[in-house]
Design a protein around this motif. Sequence first.
Motif, PDB file in Angstrom:
ATOM      1  N   LYS A 108       6.816  -2.020  12.950  1.00 43.58           N
ATOM      2  CA  LYS A 108       7.515  -0.977  13.699  1.00 43.58           C
ATOM      3  C   LYS A 108       8.509  -0.204  12.848  1.00 43.58           C
ATOM      4  CE  LYS A 108       6.825  -3.086  18.190  1.00 43.58           C
ATOM      5  NZ  LYS A 108       7.438  -3.607  19.437  1.00 43.58           N
TER       6      LYS A 108
ATOM      7  N   TYR B  35      -3.455   7.973  14.120  1.00 42.75           N
ATOM      8  CA  TYR B  35      -2.328   7.186  14.584  1.00 42.75           C
ATOM      9  C   TYR B  35      -1.391   8.093  15.378  1.00 42.75           C
ATOM     10  CZ  TYR B  35      -3.462   3.677  10.983  1.00 42.75           C
ATOM     11  OH  TYR B  35      -4.084   2.722  10.207  1.00 42.75           O
ATOM     12  N   GLN B  37       2.839   8.172  16.175  1.00 46.09           N
ATOM     13  CA  GLN B  37       4.093   7.582  15.730  1.00 46.09           C
ATOM     14  C   GLN B  37       5.191   7.926  16.716  1.00 46.09           C
ATOM     15  OE1 GLN B  37       5.532   8.931  11.906  1.00 46.09           O
ATOM     16  NE2 GLN B  37       7.049   7.293  11.789  1.00 46.09           N
ATOM     17  N   GLY B  42       6.809   2.411  15.639  1.00 49.16           N
ATOM     18  CA  GLY B  42       6.049   2.516  14.404  1.00 49.16           C
ATOM     19  C   GLY B  42       4.803   3.358  14.588  1.00 49.16           C
ATOM     20  N   LEU B  43       3.790   3.076  13.799  1.00 51.45           N
ATOM     21  CA  LEU B  43       2.515   3.782  13.891  1.00 51.45           C
ATOM     22  C   LEU B  43       1.525   2.899  14.621  1.00 51.45           C
ATOM     23  CD1 LEU B  43       3.898   4.919  11.131  1.00 51.45           C
ATOM     24  CD2 LEU B  43       1.605   5.823  10.736  1.00 51.45           C
ATOM     25  N   SER B  87       4.151  13.286  21.089  1.00 49.25           N
ATOM     26  CA  SER B  87       4.316  12.347  19.983  1.00 49.25           C
ATOM     27  C   SER B  87       4.008  13.052  18.670  1.00 49.25           C
ATOM     28  CB  SER B  87       3.359  11.160  20.164  1.00 49.25           C
ATOM     29  OG  SER B  87       3.571  10.165  19.177  1.00 49.25           O
TER      30      SER B  87
END
Lengths: 116, 114
Positions: A108, B35, B37, B42-43, B87
């Motif tokens: 994270k 992805y 983030q 996080g991703l 996002s």
Amino acid sequence: AQSVTQPDIHITVSEGASLELRCNYSYGATPYLFWYVQSPGQGLQLLLKYFSGDTLVQGIKGFEAEFKRSQSSFNLRKPSVHWSDAAEYFCAVVEWANQAGTALIFGKGTTLSVSS
Amino acid sequence: DVKVTQSSRYLVKRTGEKVFLECVQDMDHENMFWYRQDPGLGLRLIYFSYDVKMKEKGDIPEGYSVSREKKERFSLILESASTNQTSMYLCASSPYGREGYGYTFGSGTRLTVV
């Protein structure tokens, strides 16, 4: 499924002090491990990687990381932090998916602030 | 150096719109990834593809689909955009069999759904 844990959400270090960012992973075999850095408003940049050989790996910008199988860790270190190191740092591990595909699984992140 | 190019840096779309995010890489990589983030998370992997017309779900595929008709291009589709899909979206690529050499990321697309 594999996972990556970065226990520290936010760390503040004085400029010139040493730095260690922690990363733990879960994986049975020898993992492929990475550290990425993301400066504000920027993309991800690869700092260093480990997939075999010497367990102490050197990266760009003076960073290094040590793979410790017994502790399932891949901690990132720098002996003397510069103000420009303030950024978000991500640890990641390759997960081997089915049909020969792979994917990168991220922690994270840890945000590093540098104080003067 | 390999380049991963995302077509838009910023996008603003309305709720319910169909949204396409495009990603192109120029190094003949087999693997491509999407992805998202988010702060504190996080991703997270949405989808990835290891070959043309092949796709695999990642950790958060709900509300998304993908298309890979050509090796160099990987599209992420939001069938009906919702505000919780606001996002940063990152595309990446890697060569099959040489994953230890790392993955290359695009600069990202910041999507806002209003």
